[in-house]
Design an enzyme around this catalytic site. Sequence first.
Site, PDB file in Angstrom:
ATOM      1  N   CYS A  79       0.839  -1.196   0.000  1.00 44.21           N
ATOM      2  CA  CYS A  79       0.000   0.000   0.000  1.00 44.21           C
ATOM      3  C   CYS A  79       0.883   1.259   0.000  1.00 44.21           C
ATOM      4  O   CYS A  79       1.533   1.559  -0.988  1.00 44.21           O
ATOM      5  CB  CYS A  79      -0.980  -0.035   1.167  1.00 44.21           C
ATOM      6  SG  CYS A  79      -2.322   1.166   1.021  1.00 44.21           S
ATOM      7  N   HIS A 167      -3.705  -5.200   0.345  1.00 43.42           N
ATOM      8  CA  HIS A 167      -3.178  -5.661   1.642  1.00 43.42           C
ATOM      9  C   HIS A 167      -3.185  -7.185   1.714  1.00 43.42           C
ATOM     10  O   HIS A 167      -4.200  -7.791   2.080  1.00 43.42           O
ATOM     11  CB  HIS A 167      -4.002  -5.075   2.787  1.00 43.42           C
ATOM     12  CG  HIS A 167      -3.779  -3.622   3.013  1.00 43.42           C
ATOM     13  ND1 HIS A 167      -2.830  -3.137   3.883  1.00 43.42           N
ATOM     14  CD2 HIS A 167      -4.355  -2.529   2.447  1.00 43.42           C
ATOM     15  CE1 HIS A 167      -2.846  -1.813   3.868  1.00 43.42           C
ATOM     16  NE2 HIS A 167      -3.764  -1.415   3.002  1.00 43.42           N
ATOM     17  N   GLU A 169      -1.870  -9.000   3.898  1.00 48.71           N
ATOM     18  CA  GLU A 169      -1.933  -9.454   5.302  1.00 48.71           C
ATOM     19  C   GLU A 169      -3.347  -9.586   5.818  1.00 48.71           C
ATOM     20  O   GLU A 169      -3.586 -10.237   6.848  1.00 48.71           O
ATOM     21  CB  GLU A 169      -1.129  -8.504   6.197  1.00 48.71           C
ATOM     22  CG  GLU A 169      -1.771  -7.140   6.457  1.00 48.71           C
ATOM     23  CD  GLU A 169      -1.504  -6.101   5.384  1.00 48.71           C
ATOM     24  OE1 GLU A 169      -1.687  -4.908   5.659  1.00 48.71           O
ATOM     25  OE2 GLU A 169      -1.112  -6.495   4.267  1.00 48.71           O
ATOM     26  N   SER A 221      -0.081 -13.689  37.394  1.00 49.82           N
ATOM     27  CA  SER A 221      -1.423 -13.110  37.420  1.00 49.82           C
ATOM     28  C   SER A 221      -2.499 -14.165  37.241  1.00 49.82           C
ATOM     29  O   SER A 221      -3.685 -13.898  37.456  1.00 49.82           O
ATOM     30  CB  SER A 221      -1.555 -12.083  36.280  1.00 49.82           C
ATOM     31  OG  SER A 221      -1.515 -12.739  35.028  1.00 49.82           O
ATOM     32  N   GLY A 222      -2.110 -15.367  36.835  1.00 52.17           N
ATOM     33  CA  GLY A 222      -3.087 -16.387  36.480  1.00 52.17           C
ATOM     34  C   GLY A 222      -3.383 -16.373  34.992  1.00 52.17           C
ATOM     35  O   GLY A 222      -4.046 -17.265  34.476  1.00 52.17           O
ATOM     36  N   GLY A 223      -2.902 -15.354  34.277  1.00 49.36           N
ATOM     37  CA  GLY A 223      -3.134 -15.235  32.846  1.00 49.36           C
ATOM     38  C   GLY A 223      -2.154 -16.058  32.028  1.00 49.36           C
ATOM     39  O   GLY A 223      -1.203 -16.640  32.542  1.00 49.36           O
ATOM     40  N   SER A 226       1.984 -14.604  31.767  1.00 51.08           N
ATOM     41  CA  SER A 226       2.858 -14.819  32.922  1.00 51.08           C
ATOM     42  C   SER A 226       3.005 -16.312  33.234  1.00 51.08           C
ATOM     43  O   SER A 226       4.067 -16.763  33.674  1.00 51.08           O
ATOM     44  CB  SER A 226       2.343 -14.065  34.151  1.00 51.08           C
ATOM     45  OG  SER A 226       1.101 -14.570  34.602  1.00 51.08           O
ATOM     46  N   SER A 227       1.945 -17.089  32.981  1.00 56.12           N
ATOM     47  CA  SER A 227       2.006 -18.533  33.254  1.00 56.12           C
ATOM     48  C   SER A 227       2.991 -19.226  32.321  1.00 56.12           C
ATOM     49  O   SER A 227       3.803 -20.056  32.752  1.00 56.12           O
ATOM     50  CB  SER A 227       0.612 -19.157  33.107  1.00 56.12           C
ATOM     51  OG  SER A 227      -0.299 -18.588  34.018  1.00 56.12           O
TER      52      SER A 227
END
Length: 507
Positions: A79, A167, A169, A221-223, A226-227
């Site tokens: 583009c 585009h 993508e 965090s439990g997410g 981070s896990s």
Amino acid sequence: MQEKIIILDFGSQTTQLIGRRVRELGEYCEIVPYNKFPYDDPSVIGVILSGSPFSVYDEKAFTADLSRLRGRLPVLGICYGAQFIAYTSGGTVEPAPSREYGRARLASVEAADPLMAGIEPGAQVWMSHGDTITSIPAGFKTIASTEDVPVAAYRVEGEQTWGVQFHPEVYHSECGTQLLRNFVAGICGGRLDWTADSFIESTVKALREQLGDDKVVLGLSGGVDSSVAAVLLNRAIGKNLTCIFVDHGMLRKDEFKNVLHDYECLGLNVVGVDASEKFFSELSGVTEPEKKRKIIGKGFIDVFDAEAHKIEDVKWLAQGTIYPDCIESLSITGTTIKSHHNVGGLPEKMNLRLCEPLRLLFKDEVRAVGRQLGMPDHLIKRHPFPGPGLAVRILGDITPEKVAVLQEADHIFIQGLRDWGLYDKVWQAGAILLPVQSVGVMGDERTYERAVALRAVTSTDAMTADWAHLPYDFMAQVSNDIINKVRGVNRVCYDISSKPPATIEWE
């Protein structure tokens, strides 16, 4: 040495999408500002120029010196990138007679060109531009066109430089993946060997070299992010990693207990801290959303810092920072425009060196690494959850009683999504406790109780989101269960706002 494609970001909203598509092909890539090309990096095998909100002839348009790239490395302009190459080479770029957005079909294709290999006339592409190339410079050759765009794609003869005004993508460009594969693998010679396995192997080796016998602390965090970071670090350094999981009192129902159990099953060394009383006290009477976030953010740092200081000789702080966090925290001029919660903050206060093992990964790649590490699906597929937790889903002041009410309503909603096989079809979901009371009837008595709003969205990256079109029968059952089982709630609403203009969270 890990070979890479460099994507020069000229400010397009789809620059990250280009990166994700290249990664999905199995090729490693990095996104850098348009004026920050790593000329001295021998691992670069090709360059992609992104789109831009500017026109190439604008006074404030972003420009780059491509003289050190063209002829040395394969270059693909998308583009704005295509228009920039043509315009700076002597071509003409002008406002299109009408702005060209949406679906178009290739009317002609130069099948012999390596960029267009395997792409047939009639293939759907996605246009999104207000300008168009009206004449190409000498030495440029048109290799594709649509009915309305004579120069949909071109090649610079005598060098490995291409441009496309559509585009590839974007999902709606049917031939987009093939075109990017032609460029990355066919033209640049990419090995397409960027996999979760290869990432784990190289990262574990790098972490062992980086950290040695040093001790590392990580805030869980439990997410997902981070896990996965914790499990990856645990594989690299084992007992030298200590994870700290802080309960600020606004987690989901039973989440503190359940997440600690999951982490213990994964063999992680985890310290769980129940600091809910501290947070409830500091949040008492606070209603302004940003103030809530700041109180919880500061409180988390204070609790985390106190626990970390109980561990002797800690030298590193690990975080679950991922690639979009890093990109969003820098403007394309390289100056900070947004402080992300995972990009800075703790290290300055704690005087620790920073370790971010996932900083090169997109969210879907983090999940792939988690699966390869053997983590359970319910951790890997967990919906995003705000750091302040239910505090930003309770509009108004925070009390333990309100949190308990919302935890029950939220639990019924989330468990219902799981039971009906809908959880994995939704990007994010949760309940919001509204600061209003409404009239209702239960039994023979009139009630005046709280209202709860349910929110569920579909998305791929949270930059945009649409409300999830959940089945009416499911919604009816969830509403009925919440009103019957959660004391203090007599009305349930469903949020059908998209992002934009709304955000996913209410606060």
